[in-house]
Scaffold this motif. Structure first.
Motif, PDB file in Angstrom:
ATOM      1  N   SER A  10      -1.166   6.276   3.575  1.00 54.97           N
ATOM      2  CA  SER A  10      -2.174   5.247   3.314  1.00 54.97           C
ATOM      3  C   SER A  10      -1.831   3.916   3.985  1.00 54.97           C
ATOM      4  O   SER A  10      -2.710   3.073   4.176  1.00 54.97           O
ATOM      5  CB  SER A  10      -2.351   5.050   1.818  1.00 54.97           C
ATOM      6  OG  SER A  10      -1.139   4.585   1.263  1.00 54.97           O
ATOM      7  N   ASP A  69       0.327   3.927  -2.790  1.00 56.55           N
ATOM      8  CA  ASP A  69      -0.410   5.136  -2.422  1.00 56.55           C
ATOM      9  C   ASP A  69       0.334   6.102  -1.505  1.00 56.55           C
ATOM     10  O   ASP A  69      -0.213   7.137  -1.153  1.00 56.55           O
ATOM     11  CB  ASP A  69      -1.727   4.755  -1.741  1.00 56.55           C
ATOM     12  CG  ASP A  69      -2.607   3.900  -2.620  1.00 56.55           C
ATOM     13  OD1 ASP A  69      -2.633   4.132  -3.842  1.00 56.55           O
ATOM     14  OD2 ASP A  69      -3.269   2.984  -2.085  1.00 56.55           O
ATOM     15  N   THR A  82       0.839  -1.202   0.000  1.00 59.17           N
ATOM     16  CA  THR A  82       0.000   0.000   0.000  1.00 59.17           C
ATOM     17  C   THR A  82       0.872   1.249   0.000  1.00 59.17           C
ATOM     18  O   THR A  82       0.586   2.217  -0.718  1.00 59.17           O
ATOM     19  CB  THR A  82      -0.952  -0.010   1.208  1.00 59.17           C
ATOM     20  OG1 THR A  82      -1.765  -1.181   1.144  1.00 59.17           O
ATOM     21  CG2 THR A  82      -1.839   1.208   1.228  1.00 59.17           C
TER      22      THR A  82
END
Length: 124
Positions: A70, A66, A62
């Motif tokens: 995040s 992102d 993640t």
């Protein structure tokens, strides 16, 4: 956009373990196949919700996709299920700092030092 692999159907069987999905997530992330790594990590979590390695792989993938902020919820789960994982606390601190959550960052780094003070100087 590359086609998303259906990790849970095409490459893994119904008897695949969380450990195998974690390994798959690690390999996929290292290959730069982040979307697929996220799917594999989520599948591992669905099999073993309290597995810190599964949450760690989800956090790393993640983060790659992102950004650090995040990954915070996944990093929190990682250290929730593995409180002695100093590097997990460190990365949570970095993510918190990146999200301008300075007090949380400091708290996380203090936990990292408490978990493993001998390696604290190597995390930067």
């Amino acid at each position: 956009m590359p086609a998303v692999m259906r990790v849970h159907r095409s490459e893994m069987s119904s008897t695949t373990t969380a450990k195998e999905y974690i390994k798959k997530a690690t390999d996929l992330r290292e290959e730069g196949r982040v979307e697929e790594a996220i799917l594999a990590a989520k599948r591992a979590i669905s099999l073993e919700e309290e597995n810190p390695n599964a949450w760690w792989q989800l956090a790393l993938a993640t983060w790659d996709r992102d950004g650090s902020a995040s990954a915070i919820p996944h990093l929190k789960k990682t250290v929730e299920f593995s409180a002695g994982f100093a590097y997990g606390w460190h990365r949570l601190g970095v993510a918190n700092k990146g999200a301008a959550l300075i007090d949380n960052a400091i708290e996380s780094w203090e936990q990292a030092v408490e978990a493993d003070c001998d390696r604290a100087d190597t995390w930067a």
